[in-house]
Design a protein around this motif. Structure first.
Motif, PDB file in Angstrom:
ATOM      1  N   ALA A   1       5.555 -12.363   7.380  1.00 53.23           N
ATOM      2  CA  ALA A   1       5.475 -13.913   6.830  1.00 53.23           C
ATOM      3  C   ALA A   1       6.925 -14.211   6.433  1.00 53.23           C
ATOM      4  CB  ALA A   1       4.339 -13.710   5.601  1.00 53.23           C
ATOM      5  N   VAL A   2       7.020 -15.600   6.196  1.00 56.42           N
ATOM      6  CA  VAL A   2       8.314 -15.943   5.307  1.00 56.42           C
ATOM      7  C   VAL A   2       7.814 -16.284   4.105  1.00 56.42           C
ATOM      8  CG1 VAL A   2       9.902 -17.592   5.530  1.00 56.42           C
ATOM      9  CG2 VAL A   2       9.163 -16.790   7.507  1.00 56.42           C
ATOM     10  N   ARG A   3       8.637 -15.653   3.087  1.00 54.33           N
ATOM     11  CA  ARG A   3       8.371 -15.651   1.647  1.00 54.33           C
ATOM     12  C   ARG A   3       9.360 -16.893   1.465  1.00 54.33           C
ATOM     13  NH1 ARG A   3      10.558 -12.304  -3.214  1.00 54.33           N
ATOM     14  NH2 ARG A   3       9.648 -13.357  -5.143  1.00 54.33           N
ATOM     15  N   LEU A   4       8.809 -17.882   0.513  1.00 52.36           N
ATOM     16  CA  LEU A   4       9.687 -18.863  -0.117  1.00 52.36           C
ATOM     17  C   LEU A   4       9.850 -18.755  -1.401  1.00 52.36           C
ATOM     18  CD1 LEU A   4       7.690 -21.961   1.786  1.00 52.36           C
ATOM     19  CD2 LEU A   4       9.845 -20.806   2.714  1.00 52.36           C
ATOM     20  N   LEU A   5      11.319 -18.673  -1.942  1.00 49.91           N
ATOM     21  CA  LEU A   5      11.423 -18.331  -3.104  1.00 49.91           C
ATOM     22  C   LEU A   5      12.595 -19.310  -3.699  1.00 49.91           C
ATOM     23  CD1 LEU A   5      13.406 -14.918  -3.430  1.00 49.91           C
ATOM     24  CD2 LEU A   5      12.796 -15.977  -1.333  1.00 49.91           C
ATOM     25  N   THR A   6      12.682 -19.631  -4.814  1.00 52.29           N
ATOM     26  CA  THR A   6      13.625 -20.408  -5.343  1.00 52.29           C
ATOM     27  C   THR A   6      15.024 -20.223  -4.863  1.00 52.29           C
ATOM     28  OG1 THR A   6      12.288 -20.655  -7.590  1.00 52.29           O
ATOM     29  CG2 THR A   6      14.712 -21.393  -7.705  1.00 52.29           C
ATOM     30  N   ALA A   7      15.765 -21.080  -4.573  1.00 55.16           N
ATOM     31  CA  ALA A   7      17.110 -21.141  -3.773  1.00 55.16           C
ATOM     32  C   ALA A   7      18.217 -21.229  -5.006  1.00 55.16           C
ATOM     33  CB  ALA A   7      17.240 -21.996  -2.933  1.00 55.16           C
ATOM     34  N   GLY A   8      19.057 -19.876  -4.602  1.00 57.63           N
ATOM     35  CA  GLY A   8      20.316 -20.194  -5.363  1.00 57.63           C
ATOM     36  C   GLY A   8      21.382 -21.131  -4.740  1.00 57.63           C
ATOM     37  N   ASP A   9      22.573 -21.277  -5.750  1.00 58.58           N
ATOM     38  CA  ASP A   9      23.369 -22.210  -5.391  1.00 58.58           C
ATOM     39  C   ASP A   9      23.930 -22.297  -3.824  1.00 58.58           C
ATOM     40  OD1 ASP A   9      22.928 -23.661  -7.848  1.00 58.58           O
ATOM     41  OD2 ASP A   9      24.763 -22.555  -8.636  1.00 58.58           O
ATOM     42  N   LYS A  10      24.015 -21.005  -3.364  1.00 56.26           N
ATOM     43  CA  LYS A  10      24.646 -20.646  -1.969  1.00 56.26           C
ATOM     44  C   LYS A  10      23.689 -20.463  -0.986  1.00 56.26           C
ATOM     45  CE  LYS A  10      29.134 -19.616  -3.924  1.00 56.26           C
ATOM     46  NZ  LYS A  10      30.075 -18.073  -3.801  1.00 56.26           N
TER      47      LYS A  10
ATOM     48  N   PRO B   1      20.781 -20.810   1.784  1.00 56.08           N
ATOM     49  CA  PRO B   1      20.163 -21.989   2.605  1.00 56.08           C
ATOM     50  C   PRO B   1      18.740 -22.437   2.299  1.00 56.08           C
ATOM     51  CG  PRO B   1      20.006 -19.932   3.804  1.00 56.08           C
ATOM     52  CD  PRO B   1      20.892 -19.762   2.481  1.00 56.08           C
ATOM     53  N   VAL B   2      18.450 -23.718   2.070  1.00 58.05           N
ATOM     54  CA  VAL B   2      17.392 -24.410   1.890  1.00 58.05           C
ATOM     55  C   VAL B   2      16.352 -24.455   3.111  1.00 58.05           C
ATOM     56  CG1 VAL B   2      15.987 -26.492   0.931  1.00 58.05           C
ATOM     57  CG2 VAL B   2      18.066 -25.381  -0.190  1.00 58.05           C
ATOM     58  N   ALA B   3      15.298 -24.011   2.959  1.00 53.53           N
ATOM     59  CA  ALA B   3      14.318 -24.047   4.223  1.00 53.53           C
ATOM     60  C   ALA B   3      12.972 -24.735   3.520  1.00 53.53           C
ATOM     61  CB  ALA B   3      13.816 -22.639   4.401  1.00 53.53           C
ATOM     62  N   ALA B   4      12.732 -24.863   2.469  1.00 56.19           N
ATOM     63  CA  ALA B   4      11.406 -25.639   1.980  1.00 56.19           C
ATOM     64  C   ALA B   4      11.798 -26.264   0.803  1.00 56.19           C
ATOM     65  CB  ALA B   4      10.348 -24.822   1.959  1.00 56.19           C
ATOM     66  N   ARG B   5      10.761 -27.203   0.039  1.00 57.31           N
ATOM     67  CA  ARG B   5      11.050 -27.839  -1.135  1.00 57.31           C
ATOM     68  C   ARG B   5       9.756 -28.070  -1.643  1.00 57.31           C
ATOM     69  NH1 ARG B   5      15.338 -30.061   1.423  1.00 57.31           N
ATOM     70  NH2 ARG B   5      17.351 -29.937   0.256  1.00 57.31           N
ATOM     71  N   LEU B   6       9.487 -27.617  -3.096  1.00 62.09           N
ATOM     72  CA  LEU B   6       8.336 -28.084  -3.527  1.00 62.09           C
ATOM     73  C   LEU B   6       8.541 -29.483  -4.194  1.00 62.09           C
ATOM     74  CD1 LEU B   6       7.738 -24.778  -5.704  1.00 62.09           C
ATOM     75  CD2 LEU B   6       6.329 -25.377  -3.735  1.00 62.09           C
ATOM     76  N   GLY B   7       7.509 -30.316  -4.370  1.00 57.58           N
ATOM     77  CA  GLY B   7       7.586 -31.467  -5.118  1.00 57.58           C
ATOM     78  C   GLY B   7       8.864 -32.383  -4.494  1.00 57.58           C
ATOM     79  N   GLY B   8       9.280 -33.403  -5.467  1.00 56.50           N
ATOM     80  CA  GLY B   8      10.097 -34.408  -5.034  1.00 56.50           C
ATOM     81  C   GLY B   8       9.424 -35.332  -4.428  1.00 56.50           C
ATOM     82  N   ILE B   9      10.345 -36.105  -3.424  1.00 55.24           N
ATOM     83  CA  ILE B   9       9.382 -37.171  -2.599  1.00 55.24           C
ATOM     84  C   ILE B   9       9.604 -36.743  -1.219  1.00 55.24           C
ATOM     85  CG2 ILE B   9       9.811 -39.043  -4.316  1.00 55.24           C
ATOM     86  CD1 ILE B   9      12.115 -40.011  -2.880  1.00 55.24           C
ATOM     87  N   PRO B  10       8.502 -37.099  -0.298  1.00 54.91           N
ATOM     88  CA  PRO B  10       8.737 -36.782   0.929  1.00 54.91           C
ATOM     89  C   PRO B  10       9.620 -37.745   1.853  1.00 54.91           C
ATOM     90  CG  PRO B  10       6.569 -37.967   0.610  1.00 54.91           C
ATOM     91  CD  PRO B  10       7.212 -37.793  -0.804  1.00 54.91           C
ATOM     92  N   ALA B  11      10.161 -37.382   2.807  1.00 53.65           N
ATOM     93  CA  ALA B  11      10.636 -38.343   3.994  1.00 53.65           C
ATOM     94  C   ALA B  11       9.408 -38.614   5.071  1.00 53.65           C
ATOM     95  CB  ALA B  11      11.770 -38.010   4.566  1.00 53.65           C
ATOM     96  N   LEU B  12       9.212 -39.833   5.203  1.00 53.02           N
ATOM     97  CA  LEU B  12       8.088 -40.180   6.272  1.00 53.02           C
ATOM     98  C   LEU B  12       8.593 -41.258   7.089  1.00 53.02           C
ATOM     99  CD1 LEU B  12       5.156 -40.455   3.849  1.00 53.02           C
ATOM    100  CD2 LEU B  12       5.359 -38.709   5.741  1.00 53.02           C
ATOM    101  N   PRO B  13       8.177 -41.296   8.512  1.00 56.03           N
ATOM    102  CA  PRO B  13       8.321 -42.405   9.512  1.00 56.03           C
ATOM    103  C   PRO B  13       7.832 -43.529   8.731  1.00 56.03           C
ATOM    104  CG  PRO B  13       7.489 -40.527  10.659  1.00 56.03           C
ATOM    105  CD  PRO B  13       7.235 -40.082   9.390  1.00 56.03           C
ATOM    106  N   ALA B  14       8.561 -44.746   8.842  1.00 57.72           N
ATOM    107  CA  ALA B  14       8.317 -46.060   8.496  1.00 57.72           C
ATOM    108  C   ALA B  14       7.203 -46.538   8.426  1.00 57.72           C
ATOM    109  CB  ALA B  14       9.461 -46.927   8.706  1.00 57.72           C
ATOM    110  N   GLU B  15       6.636 -46.054   9.820  1.00 60.23           N
ATOM    111  CA  GLU B  15       5.136 -46.567  10.326  1.00 60.23           C
ATOM    112  C   GLU B  15       3.997 -45.909   9.603  1.00 60.23           C
ATOM    113  OE1 GLU B  15       6.707 -44.187  13.547  1.00 60.23           O
ATOM    114  OE2 GLU B  15       7.423 -45.454  12.137  1.00 60.23           O
TER     115      GLU B  15
END
Length: 289
Positions: free
Chosen positions: A32-41, A43-57
């Motif tokens: 599996a790929v474990r997703l854990l809180t990223a440190g400052d350096k 690489p970011v592979a995923a995000r919890l929360g925030g707002i999504p980027a969607l196609p305009a349509e």
């Protein structure tokens, strides 16, 4: 159930199981790929929360008659470690996960795997890499979860002893559920749970699900087969083998996510639907303590 490095899993198995059983159990581990809180350096592979980027349509996912779904997480498929998973996950684009968490109607409606009428209350979308997207504001009536960046780490995962793949190896033909074997022993089970709890929230892509109660594959298979199935009969057992975990997102203090009593959200999909990118056929489940 548990996750850890191959070395950790081997040490646990040999410490608590007879040598032959340990080797058979180790053969059932899934990457599996474990997703854990990223440190400052990191690489970011995923995000919890925030707002999504969607196609305009594209419309924001809505459960008709109930309201808009909350945005839970995004996974950048191209940022996941290559060649790790044993499922045909997309290698590019973004997976977006939405769930009707009760914010919009003060908890009056619940999304339940056993109730097909609630199925529109959870959604997974795949945004192709070539699609033009724009950040989409959260609909009125919802508060977005705080954004938490996640980095990716390959890991190995173990299933609970009553999972269909484990039961077939150690108790073939036995009734679905508990059976007598060292893999069901308290010492081994507690050691695996301790390993999981030491590692923080259990966010992951692929691998075995970290089921809190019954194997989530059984619950999804029973729902998919319909109301005429009685308990964990043979049809459910057979169909449960066809479902694989796409992703799971744990309760997480950093993102203000609490699913029931420290629960986990799961999205599962049949292998053939995943290969065809038919994410509309993914099924949702959740469990808590």
């Amino acid at each position: 159930m548990a996750q850890g490095t191959p070395e950790t899993m081997r040490t646990l198995a040999l410490r608590h199981l007879p040598a032959d059983d340990a080797e058979r159990w180790l053969g059932l581990l899934r990457p599996a790929v474990r997703l854990l809180t990223a440190g400052d350096k990191d690489p970011v592979a995923a995000r919890l929360g925030g707002i999504p980027a969607l196609p305009a349509e594209w419309d924001w996912p809505v459960w008709e008659g109930h309201g808009p779904l909350s945005f839970v997480a995004s996974v950048d498929c191209a940022a996941l470690p290559s060649g790790v998973l044993d499922i045909e996950a997309p290698t590019d684009g973004t997976l977006l996960f939405f769930y009707f968490d009760g914010q919009f109607d003060d908890g009056r409606s619940a999304v339940l795997v056993e109730d097909p009428a609630t199925r529109p209350g959870a959604r997974v979308l795949h945004v192709p890499a070539a699609a033009a997207t724009v950040p989409r504001a959260t609909p009125a009536g919802l508060t977005p979860f705080p954004e938490v960046s996640l980095t990716a780490l390959p890991t190995m995962t173990a299933a609970e002893p009553w999972h269909p793949s484990v039961r077939e190896v150690f108790a073939p033909g036995a009734p679905t559920g508990q059976y007598e074997h060292p893999v069901c022993g308290d010492d081994f089970g507690e050691a695996l749970w301790d390993t999981e709890e030491e590692e923080g929230p259990s966010h992951r892509v692929g691998g075995h699900a970290h089921s809190i109660q019954n194997p989530v594959e059984y619950e999804v298979a029973r729902a998919a087969l319909g109301a005429d199935t009685d308990g964990y009969d043979d049809r459910i057992h057979a169909d449960a083998r066809n479902w694989v975990l796409l992703a799971q997102f744990d309760s997480d203090d950093d993102s203000d996510m609490m699913w029931g009593d420290a629960g986990i959200l799961y999205w599962l999909i049949r292998r053939e639907d995943l290969a065809a990118l038919r994410f509309d056929r993914a099924e949702f489940n959740w469990q808590c303590s």
